[in-house]
Design a protein around this motif. Structure first.
Motif, mmCIF file in Angstrom:
data_model
loop_
_atom_site.group_PDB
_atom_site.id
_atom_site.type_symbol
_atom_site.label_atom_id
_atom_site.label_comp_id
_atom_site.label_asym_id
_atom_site.label_seq_id
_atom_site.Cartn_x
_atom_site.Cartn_y
_atom_site.Cartn_z
ATOM 1 N N ILE A 91 -18.556 2.862 37.040
ATOM 2 C CA ILE A 91 -19.889 3.374 36.735
ATOM 3 C C ILE A 91 -20.021 4.771 37.343
ATOM 4 O O ILE A 91 -19.931 4.940 38.557
ATOM 5 C CB ILE A 91 -20.989 2.451 37.287
ATOM 6 C CG1 ILE A 91 -20.883 1.061 36.652
ATOM 7 C CG2 ILE A 91 -22.373 3.049 37.026
ATOM 8 C CD1 ILE A 91 -21.868 0.050 37.212
ATOM 9 N N ASN A 92 -20.208 5.758 36.489
ATOM 10 C CA ASN A 92 -20.365 7.144 36.940
ATOM 11 C C ASN A 92 -21.838 7.549 36.891
ATOM 12 O O ASN A 92 -22.532 7.282 35.907
ATOM 13 C CB ASN A 92 -19.543 8.082 36.060
ATOM 14 C CG ASN A 92 -18.059 7.804 36.157
ATOM 15 O OD1 ASN A 92 -17.525 7.627 37.251
ATOM 16 N ND2 ASN A 92 -17.377 7.758 35.024
ATOM 17 N N MET A 121 -14.799 12.153 31.400
ATOM 18 C CA MET A 121 -13.914 11.202 32.078
ATOM 19 C C MET A 121 -14.278 9.774 31.698
ATOM 20 O O MET A 121 -13.397 8.928 31.479
ATOM 21 C CB MET A 121 -13.989 11.385 33.594
ATOM 22 C CG MET A 121 -13.004 10.506 34.356
ATOM 23 S SD MET A 121 -13.003 10.780 36.149
ATOM 24 C CE MET A 121 -14.467 9.830 36.621
ATOM 25 N N THR A 122 -15.571 9.491 31.601
ATOM 26 C CA THR A 122 -16.032 8.167 31.192
ATOM 27 C C THR A 122 -15.479 7.804 29.819
ATOM 28 O O THR A 122 -14.947 6.707 29.610
ATOM 29 C CB THR A 122 -17.576 8.137 31.147
ATOM 30 O OG1 THR A 122 -18.095 8.480 32.429
ATOM 31 C CG2 THR A 122 -18.079 6.766 30.736
ATOM 32 N N ASN A 155 -8.950 -4.293 29.785
ATOM 33 C CA ASN A 155 -10.152 -4.900 30.366
ATOM 34 C C ASN A 155 -10.784 -4.016 31.447
ATOM 35 O O ASN A 155 -11.395 -4.512 32.397
ATOM 36 C CB ASN A 155 -9.852 -6.292 30.943
ATOM 37 C CG ASN A 155 -11.096 -7.157 31.031
ATOM 38 O OD1 ASN A 155 -12.076 -6.934 30.332
ATOM 39 N ND2 ASN A 155 -11.066 -8.138 31.921
ATOM 40 N N ILE A 156 -10.612 -2.721 31.295
ATOM 41 C CA ILE A 156 -11.251 -1.756 32.188
ATOM 42 C C ILE A 156 -12.191 -0.895 31.350
ATOM 43 O O ILE A 156 -11.774 -0.305 30.350
ATOM 44 C CB ILE A 156 -10.220 -0.869 32.903
ATOM 45 C CG1 ILE A 156 -9.321 -1.720 33.808
ATOM 46 C CG2 ILE A 156 -10.911 0.216 33.729
ATOM 47 C CD1 ILE A 156 -8.160 -0.960 34.415
ATOM 48 N N ARG A 157 -13.445 -0.848 31.738
ATOM 49 C CA ARG A 157 -14.458 -0.096 30.998
ATOM 50 C C ARG A 157 -15.186 0.861 31.925
ATOM 51 O O ARG A 157 -15.194 0.684 33.147
ATOM 52 C CB ARG A 157 -15.478 -1.057 30.361
ATOM 53 C CG ARG A 157 -14.912 -1.972 29.305
ATOM 54 C CD ARG A 157 -14.517 -1.210 28.043
ATOM 55 N NE ARG A 157 -14.165 -2.106 26.955
ATOM 56 C CZ ARG A 157 -12.968 -2.624 26.766
ATOM 57 N NH1 ARG A 157 -12.008 -2.340 27.622
ATOM 58 N NH2 ARG A 157 -12.729 -3.414 25.738
ATOM 59 N N SER A 158 -15.826 1.847 31.332
ATOM 60 C CA SER A 158 -16.578 2.827 32.108
ATOM 61 C C SER A 158 -17.936 3.086 31.468
ATOM 62 O O SER A 158 -18.057 3.097 30.241
ATOM 63 C CB SER A 158 -15.794 4.138 32.242
ATOM 64 O OG SER A 158 -16.431 5.025 33.135
ATOM 65 N N THR A 159 -18.927 3.271 32.320
ATOM 66 C CA THR A 159 -20.287 3.581 31.888
ATOM 67 C C THR A 159 -20.778 4.791 32.654
ATOM 68 O O THR A 159 -20.553 4.889 33.869
ATOM 69 C CB THR A 159 -21.242 2.403 32.190
ATOM 70 O OG1 THR A 159 -20.786 1.232 31.519
ATOM 71 C CG2 THR A 159 -22.665 2.726 31.753
ATOM 72 N N PRO A 168 -21.202 2.412 27.072
ATOM 73 C CA PRO A 168 -20.615 3.666 27.549
ATOM 74 C C PRO A 168 -21.605 4.650 28.159
ATOM 75 O O PRO A 168 -21.237 5.416 29.046
ATOM 76 C CB PRO A 168 -19.955 4.255 26.299
ATOM 77 C CG PRO A 168 -20.646 3.594 25.150
ATOM 78 C CD PRO A 168 -21.031 2.238 25.616
ATOM 79 N N GLU A 169 -22.859 4.677 27.680
ATOM 80 C CA GLU A 169 -23.832 5.639 28.199
ATOM 81 C C GLU A 169 -25.212 5.008 28.317
ATOM 82 O O GLU A 169 -25.627 4.253 27.440
ATOM 83 C CB GLU A 169 -23.940 6.873 27.291
ATOM 84 C CG GLU A 169 -22.708 7.738 27.280
ATOM 85 C CD GLU A 169 -22.929 9.047 26.524
ATOM 86 O OE1 GLU A 169 -24.065 9.302 26.083
ATOM 87 O OE2 GLU A 169 -21.966 9.814 26.395
ATOM 88 N N VAL A 170 -25.908 5.355 29.404
ATOM 89 C CA VAL A 170 -27.292 4.973 29.577
ATOM 90 C C VAL A 170 -28.062 6.233 29.973
ATOM 91 O O VAL A 170 -27.751 6.854 30.984
ATOM 92 C CB VAL A 170 -27.477 3.904 30.672
ATOM 93 C CG1 VAL A 170 -28.957 3.556 30.833
ATOM 94 C CG2 VAL A 170 -26.649 2.652 30.356
#
Length: 214
Positions: free
Chosen positions: A133-134, A160-161, A172-176, A206-208
């Motif tokens: 989480i960035n 990068m996200t 199984n690695i995700r980024s938000t 992916p984005e909030v």
């Protein structure tokens, strides 16, 4: 097994609020479900059964590696990384110096990139993968006067996200990336969203974008 959560930049502001919220969720509501490891340059070193507060500089390779190694040694895994550490330096575009550029990018981009590399190496060894989480900004969506370097650094974090999601979607690695506006008015909302994502294991977001002016 409790989730292990790493948070950077936690001595004040949003980072401090995230730690407090996760501790409350873990101890009061969800039955000690979180182990928390934090790193900050001005943090006081502290260690309990479920908490590791590490004094260190994420822009220094050996300090961040020592922190990650100690976290793995203590808790056995890393489930979530929250890249929160960052600085703001507001100036007209032509007044920024080379020192300003290097300082902002070393922390906002280089530090996050370096910690994330070490964490993903561990997550690849875990069956359950993990979640990065960035903490971005609405300035990662569009620029603004007197915020050029800050905006550029947050654009880089947003990129990068996206790259992590593209490269590790089958691992199984995700980024938000969380992109808040003016934090002094929506900090509690940001903290609650982060807690909600972690508690419910929501990774495919992916984005909030929260409040602020675009």
């Amino acid at each position: 097994m409790p989730k292990t959560i790493i948070i950077t930049g936690t001595t004040k502001g949003l980072g401090q609020s995230i730690v407090k919220k996760l501790e409350e969720s873990s101890l009061l509501i969800y039955g000690n479900n979180y182990n928390i490891a934090t790193i900050s340059r001005s943090a006081e070193t502290l260690e309990t059964d479920s908490l590791l507060c590490f004094t260190g500089d994420i822009t220094n390779y050996w300090e961040r590696k020592h922190f990650i190694d100690k976290t793995i040694q203590k808790f056995g895994q890393i489930d979530v990384l929250i890249n929160n550490a960052g600085i703001v330096n507001l100036k007209p575009f032509l007044e920024y110096t080379e020192f300003d550029y290097r300082t902002i990018f070393d922390i906002n981009v280089g530090g996050a990139f370096g910690v994330t590399q070490l964490v993903i190496k561990q997550m690849l060894q875990q069956e359950n993968g993990g979640h990065i989480i960035n903490i971005g900004s609405t300035r990662a969506i569009t620029g603004a006067p007197d915020k050029s370097l800050y905006s550029m650094s947050k654009f880089a974090l947003r990129s990068m996200t996206q790259c992590i999601n593209a490269e590790y979607k089958d691992k199984n690695i995700r980024s938000t990336i969380i992109c808040p506006g003016q934090l002094d008015t929506i900090k509690e909302e940001v903290v609650n969203i982060i807690n909600f994502l972690i508690r419910n294991n929501i990774r495919n977001l992916p984005e909030v974008i929260i409040g602020g002016q675009l």
